[in-house]
Scaffold this motif. Structure first.
Motif, PDB file in Angstrom:
ATOM      1  N   GLU A   1      -0.313   4.905  -6.420  1.00 18.53           N
ATOM      2  CA  GLU A   1       0.714   5.963  -6.456  1.00 18.53           C
ATOM      3  C   GLU A   1       1.419   6.054  -7.804  1.00 18.53           C
ATOM      4  OE1 GLU A   1       3.321   5.799  -2.979  1.00 18.53           O
ATOM      5  OE2 GLU A   1       1.599   5.050  -1.849  1.00 18.53           O
ATOM      6  N   GLY A   2       1.162   5.091  -8.707  1.00 20.13           N
ATOM      7  CA  GLY A   2       1.709   5.268 -10.051  1.00 20.13           C
ATOM      8  C   GLY A   2       2.379   4.056 -10.689  1.00 20.13           C
ATOM      9  N   ALA A   3       2.618   2.979  -9.929  1.00 16.83           N
ATOM     10  CA  ALA A   3       3.233   1.796 -10.563  1.00 16.83           C
ATOM     11  C   ALA A   3       2.151   1.007 -11.299  1.00 16.83           C
ATOM     12  CB  ALA A   3       3.891   0.928  -9.502  1.00 16.83           C
ATOM     13  N   THR A   4       2.512   0.385 -12.394  1.00 19.73           N
ATOM     14  CA  THR A   4       1.538  -0.475 -13.085  1.00 19.73           C
ATOM     15  C   THR A   4       1.719  -1.912 -12.598  1.00 19.73           C
ATOM     16  OG1 THR A   4       3.058  -1.000 -14.869  1.00 19.73           O
ATOM     17  CG2 THR A   4       1.653   0.958 -15.184  1.00 19.73           C
ATOM     18  N   PRO A   5       0.685  -2.783 -12.782  1.00 22.12           N
ATOM     19  CA  PRO A   5       0.877  -4.198 -12.409  1.00 22.12           C
ATOM     20  C   PRO A   5       2.111  -4.775 -13.095  1.00 22.12           C
ATOM     21  CG  PRO A   5      -1.427  -3.778 -12.958  1.00 22.12           C
ATOM     22  CD  PRO A   5      -0.681  -2.520 -13.283  1.00 22.12           C
ATOM     23  N   GLY A   6       2.318  -4.387 -14.359  1.00 18.00           N
ATOM     24  CA  GLY A   6       3.460  -4.918 -15.110  1.00 18.00           C
ATOM     25  C   GLY A   6       4.791  -4.511 -14.498  1.00 18.00           C
ATOM     26  N   GLN A   7       4.874  -3.246 -14.049  1.00 18.55           N
ATOM     27  CA  GLN A   7       6.142  -2.792 -13.438  1.00 18.55           C
ATOM     28  C   GLN A   7       6.415  -3.531 -12.126  1.00 18.55           C
ATOM     29  OE1 GLN A   7       5.271   1.352 -13.110  1.00 18.55           O
ATOM     30  NE2 GLN A   7       6.198   1.863 -15.074  1.00 18.55           N
ATOM     31  N   ILE A   8       5.372  -3.711 -11.360  1.00 16.62           N
ATOM     32  CA  ILE A   8       5.559  -4.400 -10.072  1.00 16.62           C
ATOM     33  C   ILE A   8       5.949  -5.859 -10.316  1.00 16.62           C
ATOM     34  CG2 ILE A   8       4.412  -5.142  -7.939  1.00 16.62           C
ATOM     35  CD1 ILE A   8       2.755  -2.535  -8.099  1.00 16.62           C
ATOM     36  N   ASP A   9       5.233  -6.499 -11.224  1.00 13.45           N
ATOM     37  CA  ASP A   9       5.569  -7.905 -11.500  1.00 13.45           C
ATOM     38  C   ASP A   9       6.987  -8.034 -12.050  1.00 13.45           C
ATOM     39  OD1 ASP A   9       3.230  -8.930 -10.527  1.00 13.45           O
ATOM     40  OD2 ASP A   9       2.205  -9.032 -12.457  1.00 13.45           O
ATOM     41  N   LYS A  10       7.384  -7.058 -12.869  1.00  8.38           N
ATOM     42  CA  LYS A  10       8.745  -7.141 -13.424  1.00  8.38           C
ATOM     43  C   LYS A  10       9.796  -6.973 -12.321  1.00  8.38           C
ATOM     44  CE  LYS A  10      11.802  -5.510 -17.074  1.00  8.38           C
ATOM     45  NZ  LYS A  10      12.977  -5.335 -16.229  1.00  8.38           N
ATOM     46  N   ALA A  11       9.535  -6.097 -11.367  1.00  6.52           N
ATOM     47  CA  ALA A  11      10.490  -5.942 -10.257  1.00  6.52           C
ATOM     48  C   ALA A  11      10.647  -7.283  -9.531  1.00  6.52           C
ATOM     49  CB  ALA A  11      10.008  -4.867  -9.286  1.00  6.52           C
ATOM     50  N   PHE A  12       9.554  -8.026  -9.424  1.00  9.67           N
ATOM     51  CA  PHE A  12       9.610  -9.336  -8.763  1.00  9.67           C
ATOM     52  C   PHE A  12      10.371 -10.356  -9.604  1.00  9.67           C
ATOM     53  CE2 PHE A  12       7.076  -9.873  -4.847  1.00  9.67           C
ATOM     54  CZ  PHE A  12       6.740  -8.539  -4.639  1.00  9.67           C
ATOM     55  N   THR A  13      10.058 -10.419 -10.891  1.00  6.91           N
ATOM     56  CA  THR A  13      10.739 -11.441 -11.709  1.00  6.91           C
ATOM     57  C   THR A  13      12.224 -11.087 -11.874  1.00  6.91           C
ATOM     58  OG1 THR A  13       9.832 -10.376 -13.683  1.00  6.91           O
ATOM     59  CG2 THR A  13       8.718 -12.359 -12.936  1.00  6.91           C
ATOM     60  N   ASP A  14      12.539  -9.800 -11.932  1.00  8.31           N
ATOM     61  CA  ASP A  14      13.959  -9.412 -11.983  1.00  8.31           C
ATOM     62  C   ASP A  14      14.679  -9.822 -10.694  1.00  8.31           C
ATOM     63  OD1 ASP A  14      13.630  -8.351 -14.454  1.00  8.31           O
ATOM     64  OD2 ASP A  14      13.671  -6.242 -13.847  1.00  8.31           O
ATOM     65  N   PHE A  15      13.956  -9.827  -9.600  1.00  4.85           N
ATOM     66  CA  PHE A  15      14.527 -10.241  -8.314  1.00  4.85           C
ATOM     67  C   PHE A  15      14.792 -11.753  -8.299  1.00  4.85           C
ATOM     68  CE2 PHE A  15      14.060 -11.533  -3.822  1.00  4.85           C
ATOM     69  CZ  PHE A  15      14.843 -10.588  -3.163  1.00  4.85           C
ATOM     70  N   GLY A  16      14.047 -12.465  -9.179  1.00  2.00           N
ATOM     71  CA  GLY A  16      14.246 -13.917  -9.268  1.00  2.00           C
ATOM     72  C   GLY A  16      12.989 -14.734  -8.983  1.00  2.00           C
ATOM     73  N   TRP A  17      11.874 -14.064  -8.662  1.00  2.00           N
ATOM     74  CA  TRP A  17      10.636 -14.819  -8.437  1.00  2.00           C
ATOM     75  C   TRP A  17      10.155 -15.379  -9.775  1.00  2.00           C
ATOM     76  CZ3 TRP A  17       8.250 -15.036  -3.552  1.00  2.00           C
ATOM     77  CH2 TRP A  17       8.707 -14.126  -2.594  1.00  2.00           C
ATOM     78  N   PRO A  18       9.472 -16.524  -9.754  1.00  2.00           N
ATOM     79  CA  PRO A  18       8.947 -17.039 -11.024  1.00  2.00           C
ATOM     80  C   PRO A  18       7.851 -16.138 -11.585  1.00  2.00           C
ATOM     81  CG  PRO A  18       8.285 -18.452  -9.167  1.00  2.00           C
ATOM     82  CD  PRO A  18       9.251 -17.447  -8.637  1.00  2.00           C
ATOM     83  N   MET A  19       7.117 -15.458 -10.720  1.00  2.00           N
ATOM     84  CA  MET A  19       6.115 -14.492 -11.191  1.00  2.00           C
ATOM     85  C   MET A  19       5.867 -13.446 -10.115  1.00  2.00           C
ATOM     86  SD  MET A  19       2.599 -16.717 -11.071  1.00  2.00           S
ATOM     87  CE  MET A  19       3.207 -18.295 -11.562  1.00  2.00           C
ATOM     88  N   GLY A  20       5.259 -12.350 -10.533  1.00  2.00           N
ATOM     89  CA  GLY A  20       4.978 -11.279  -9.592  1.00  2.00           C
ATOM     90  C   GLY A  20       3.624 -11.463  -8.924  1.00  2.00           C
ATOM     91  N   PRO A  21       3.275 -10.592  -7.974  1.00  2.00           N
ATOM     92  CA  PRO A  21       2.048 -10.782  -7.203  1.00  2.00           C
ATOM     93  C   PRO A  21       0.767 -10.694  -8.036  1.00  2.00           C
ATOM     94  CG  PRO A  21       3.113  -8.679  -6.656  1.00  2.00           C
ATOM     95  CD  PRO A  21       4.061  -9.441  -7.504  1.00  2.00           C
ATOM     96  N   PHE A  22       0.778  -9.862  -9.092  1.00  2.00           N
ATOM     97  CA  PHE A  22      -0.456  -9.749  -9.886  1.00  2.00           C
ATOM     98  C   PHE A  22      -0.592 -10.933 -10.830  1.00  2.00           C
ATOM     99  CE2 PHE A  22       0.692  -5.446  -8.569  1.00  2.00           C
ATOM    100  CZ  PHE A  22      -0.427  -5.184  -7.778  1.00  2.00           C
ATOM    101  N   GLN A  23       0.526 -11.398 -11.353  1.00  2.00           N
ATOM    102  CA  GLN A  23       0.475 -12.623 -12.176  1.00  2.00           C
ATOM    103  C   GLN A  23      -0.004 -13.788 -11.314  1.00  2.00           C
ATOM    104  OE1 GLN A  23       4.601 -12.190 -13.096  1.00  2.00           O
ATOM    105  NE2 GLN A  23       4.246 -11.704 -15.249  1.00  2.00           N
ATOM    106  N   MET A  24       0.490 -13.829 -10.071  1.00  2.00           N
ATOM    107  CA  MET A  24       0.098 -14.919  -9.172  1.00  2.00           C
ATOM    108  C   MET A  24      -1.389 -14.815  -8.826  1.00  2.00           C
ATOM    109  SD  MET A  24       1.830 -15.923  -5.556  1.00  2.00           S
ATOM    110  CE  MET A  24       0.774 -16.410  -4.216  1.00  2.00           C
ATOM    111  N   GLY A  25      -1.854 -13.592  -8.562  1.00  2.00           N
ATOM    112  CA  GLY A  25      -3.272 -13.393  -8.247  1.00  2.00           C
ATOM    113  C   GLY A  25      -4.151 -13.852  -9.397  1.00  2.00           C
ATOM    114  N   ASP A  26      -3.769 -13.478 -10.618  1.00  2.00           N
ATOM    115  CA  ASP A  26      -4.541 -13.879 -11.799  1.00  2.00           C
ATOM    116  C   ASP A  26      -4.545 -15.405 -11.964  1.00  2.00           C
ATOM    117  OD1 ASP A  26      -5.288 -11.352 -12.481  1.00  2.00           O
ATOM    118  OD2 ASP A  26      -4.157 -11.256 -14.365  1.00  2.00           O
TER     119      ASP A  26
END
Ligand code: 3HC
Ligand code: NAI
Length: 690
Positions: free
Chosen positions: A495-520
């Protein structure tokens, strides 16, 4: 005199003993008689010196955490410490076990501190989202210097007696009868005569502080704090100790403490403190335990090797079994390499490495597992292979041996039904790397015997794991919820989000990494194989895997990795692939904000947690929080998904889930009945209902 505080007099040296099991927390019923006893001793001409000691297994382990958030009953800790500092005769804290938080702050109110060799001293308040609020940030720097104090306070990690002695925090370390040594120490000091300078008046070290070095450390720790307020407040308070007069710095410390103790972050971290302890409790406290001496591990791959190390590190003899000498040597070689890295890093001595390695026995013959008391299989994730292994174990293991599987998803009831002793079968779901990760999901199968369960819960603690007992379902608690969290990842990309945008939303929330960083990091091929086995697809991830992009290990996944780099950079090829696949589906890309990313990933995660509670796969909402914080990096300052749901508001979550359910028709968005009850009662177990 009270039950909690008693006073004895040994030829002019008073011994004040605090006795408040289990950890001598400074509850009101301790502070009040302690204050009275100290006032009396201060004014007692027959007393030449005072020793402050504790009964039981430890010195005071802190303020009473259960009192936080309630009105403070006077005298508070600060008043007790202030009184101590008005006493002219020498005061000596005799520390055994752990002097933590308010316990150490109490000891800092004394002129002297002595400890036995095994004692540990620390200010762990930061782990509860707090700062030391009883003068610790202002007094500790006066004894050990501002930079050392900063490190102790911000890490929250206690230091051993010898290190504390070297740093100036402890004045003497003794072996043997600590109270007797402390009394002699106090008597000798009193004999030599005063005046005795309270810690508050010792400014020499502070004057030497290099503020540039101090501030450089603070910049570094602010970067690592990931949105947590407490470490920053700790640093500010220690800096105040250097730059402000004592009383001003003390008042500033108090103000920061008052703010933090009322904060959601501290409430979340205190919730986790009690949640971890609660998770380890089983009904039937006195269930007998089976004796565990030697542990067998089958499969020396990623998980088997780590599991074997976890037990060897906990002092157990381990038999490691593989299918071939080659696979066995590879596994043992990896274990040795891991220990060598620890030696190089300085976290393990050469001698300890040799001792650990001596605990391993390798084998390719199942008969060698006959003397094991617990056997854990970590072979391929395939029901037929697991059943074959359990069949062999059934033939050789002694009666009463616990047979465990490390399966990630398979039905443990089915595995148990394939052997003649289902009561001895359970799941021990470790997380990778198993020698490092704290979480252990203990999976109770339908027929698992209570004593088998009690034995592994106890064992988990002995090998330093945080255990959570869960029931059988696909993926148990953690991986099942992870699947719910990930169900919208691909849709968001299309729908238009990039892996980087999604991962950043996660790290801004406080996760150590986002789902795509974790998958990699974990390897995209694991999920790919899993999907294929279950007839599922994920168009972007599948295509990446078909192109040999497995993540970090192949240098390319959702991101590109320069040779050896652990941080990826965005790859235009991946973004082009996403747009191509979206166009094929007629999806017009649009801007997607962080709020939408969070609600489409984390609300389904919470919703799945609610379903897990309904199905009694987890016993308590707080158990789920323990799983997510210790196994998946859910930000501690938010207390885990189920606690955070309370902060976010269940009604809001339901409204958004219903919205997305209407738009997508996906089951993950269909609000669980328990979530609705949470919205009505304000608690997961309905206990807050009127
Ligand atoms: N207040 C209230 N209860 C406490 C407590 C505390 N400070 N510390 C431990 N407990 C309780 C636990 O909840 C547990 O209760 P339970 O049996 O009902 O579950 C019981 O004491 C035993 O605790 P553990 O199971 O953790 O026992 P261990 O032997 O494994 O560990 C310990 C002992 C190392 C002291 C560990 O309990 C610990 O780390 N405690 C917390 C220490 C701490 O954070 N101190 C700082 C408090 S904040 C403070 O002092 C603020 C001040 O600056 C103003
Ligand atoms: P792996 O492929 O790294 O290791 C499996 C090992 O088992 C191999 O060394 C293989 O030679 C050995 N093996 C296979 N059949 C055997 C047999 N019959 N007898 C003895 N050894 C045998 O796999 P990994 O990743 O260690 O996974 C093992 C299990 O742990 C799986 O069930 C997996 O789902 C589970 N698991 C994996 C996690 C991970 O992150 N990799 C996390 C948690 C659980």
């Amino acid at each position: 005199m009270s039950n909690s505080v008693s006073v004895a007099n040994e030829n002019g040296v008073a011994i004040v003993t605090i006795d408040n099991p289990p950890v001598n927390a400074l509850s009101f019923h301790v502070r009040e008689p302690l204050m009275q006893a100290l006032v009396a001793l201060r004014d007692d001409a027959e007393v030449a010196a005072i020793v402050l000691a504790c009964a039981g297994r430890t010195f005071v382990a802190g303020a009473d955490i259960t009192e936080f958030g309630k009105p403070v009953q006077q005298p508070d800790l600060r008043a007790v410490v202030a009184l101590l500092e008005t006493i002219a005769k020498p005061t000596v804290a005799a520390i055994h076990g752990t002097a933590l938080g308010g316990g150490l702050e109490l000891a800092l109110g004394c002129h002297f501190r002595v400890a036995n060799t095994g004692a540990r001293l620390g200010l762990p308040e930061v782990k509860l989202g707090l700062l030391p609020g009883g003068g610790g940030t202002v007094r500790l720097p006066r004894l050990v210097g501002a930079v050392k104090a900063l490190r102790i306070i911000v890490s929250g990690t206690p230091v051993g007696a010898q290190e504390a002695h070297g740093a100036g925090l402890v004045d003497a370390v003794f072996e043997g009868d600590l109270t007797a040594h402390a009394v002699n120490f106090a008597r000798e000091i009193a004999r030599k005569g005063g005046p005795f300078t309270p810690v508050r008046d010792r400014d020499d070290l502070l004057k030497e502080t290099d503020l540039a070095t101090f501030d450089a450390e603070v910049v570094d720790l602010a970067r690592k704090a990931r949105g947590l307020e407490a470490p920053i407040a700790c640093a500010q308070a220690v800096r105040n100790a250097v730059t402000l007069p004592f009383d001003d710095a003390l008042a500033a410390e108090r103000a920061l403490f008052v703010t933090l103790v009322a904060s959601d972050q501290s409430r979340a971290q205190r919730h986790l403190f009690f949640a971890e302890r609660e998770a380890a409790k089983l009904p039937g406290k006195d269930t007998p335990k089976r004796r565990i001496g030697r542990v067998g591990v089958i499969g020396a791959g990623t998980m088997g090797g780590g599991i074997a190390m976890a037990f060897a590190n906990g002092g157990f003899a381990v038999t490691l079994l593989e299918t071939s000498q080659e696979a066995l040597q590879r596994g043992l070689g990896m274990i040795e390499k891991n220990y060598t890295v620890s030696v190089a890093r300085g976290s393990l001595s050469e001698d300890a490495k040799r001792d650990r390695l001596a605990q391993f026995k390798g084998s390719t013959d199942y008969a060698d597992l006959a003397d094991c008391d617990l056997i854990i299989e970590a072979v391929f994730e395939d029901m037929a292979v697991k059943k074959e292994v359990f069949g062999k174990l059934d033939a050789i293991a002694r009666p009463g041996v616990i047979l465990a599987t490390n399966t990630s998803y398979l039905d443990i009831n089915e595995i148990a039904a394939s052997v003649s002793r289902p009561q001895d079968v359970l799941g021990l779901h470790f997380f990778s790397p198993a020698n490092v990760m704290k979480l252990l999901e203990i999976v109770r199968a339908e027929k698992t015997a209570p004593d088998a369960l009690a034995t592994v819960v106890d064992l988990a603690r002995r090998v330093g794991k945080v255990a959570v007992v869960v029931g059988v379902c696909h993926g148990f608690v953690g991986n099942r919820m992870l699947a719910a969290r990930g169900s919208e990842s691909e849709a968001l990309l299309l729908e238009g989000a990039t892996p980087g945008q999604i991962d950043k939303a996660f790290t801004d929330f406080g996760w150590p990494m986002g789902p795509f960083q974790m998958g990699d990091l974990a390897g995209l091929d694991i999920g790919w194989r899993n999907r294929k086995a279950r007839g599922l697809t994920a168009v972007i991830s599948d295509t990446l895997c078909e192109q040999g992009r497995f993540g970090q290990k192949s240098g390319r996944g959702f991101y590109l990795y320069e040779a050896g780099a652990r941080a990826g950079v965005p790859d235009p090829e991946v973004e082009a692939l996403i747009r191509e696949k979206a166009a094929e589906r007629g999806i017009e890309p649009r801007a997607i904000g962080a709020d939408e990313i969070i609600e489409r990933t984390l609300y389904p995660l919470i919703n799945e947690g609610a379903k897990i509670l309904e199905e009694k796969i987890a016993a308590r909402a707080s158990d789920i929080d323990v799983v997510w914080v210790n196994g998946y990096g859910f930000p501690i300052g938010k207390g885990g998904p189920m606690f955070w749901a309370g902060l976010e508001g269940a009604a809001k979550i339901i409204e958004r889930l219903e919205y997305w359910h209407q738009r997508t028709g996906k089951d993950v968005f269909k609000p669980a009945p328990l979530l609705k009850r949470m919205a009505e009662t304000g608690s997961w177990d309905g206990s807050a209902a009127a």
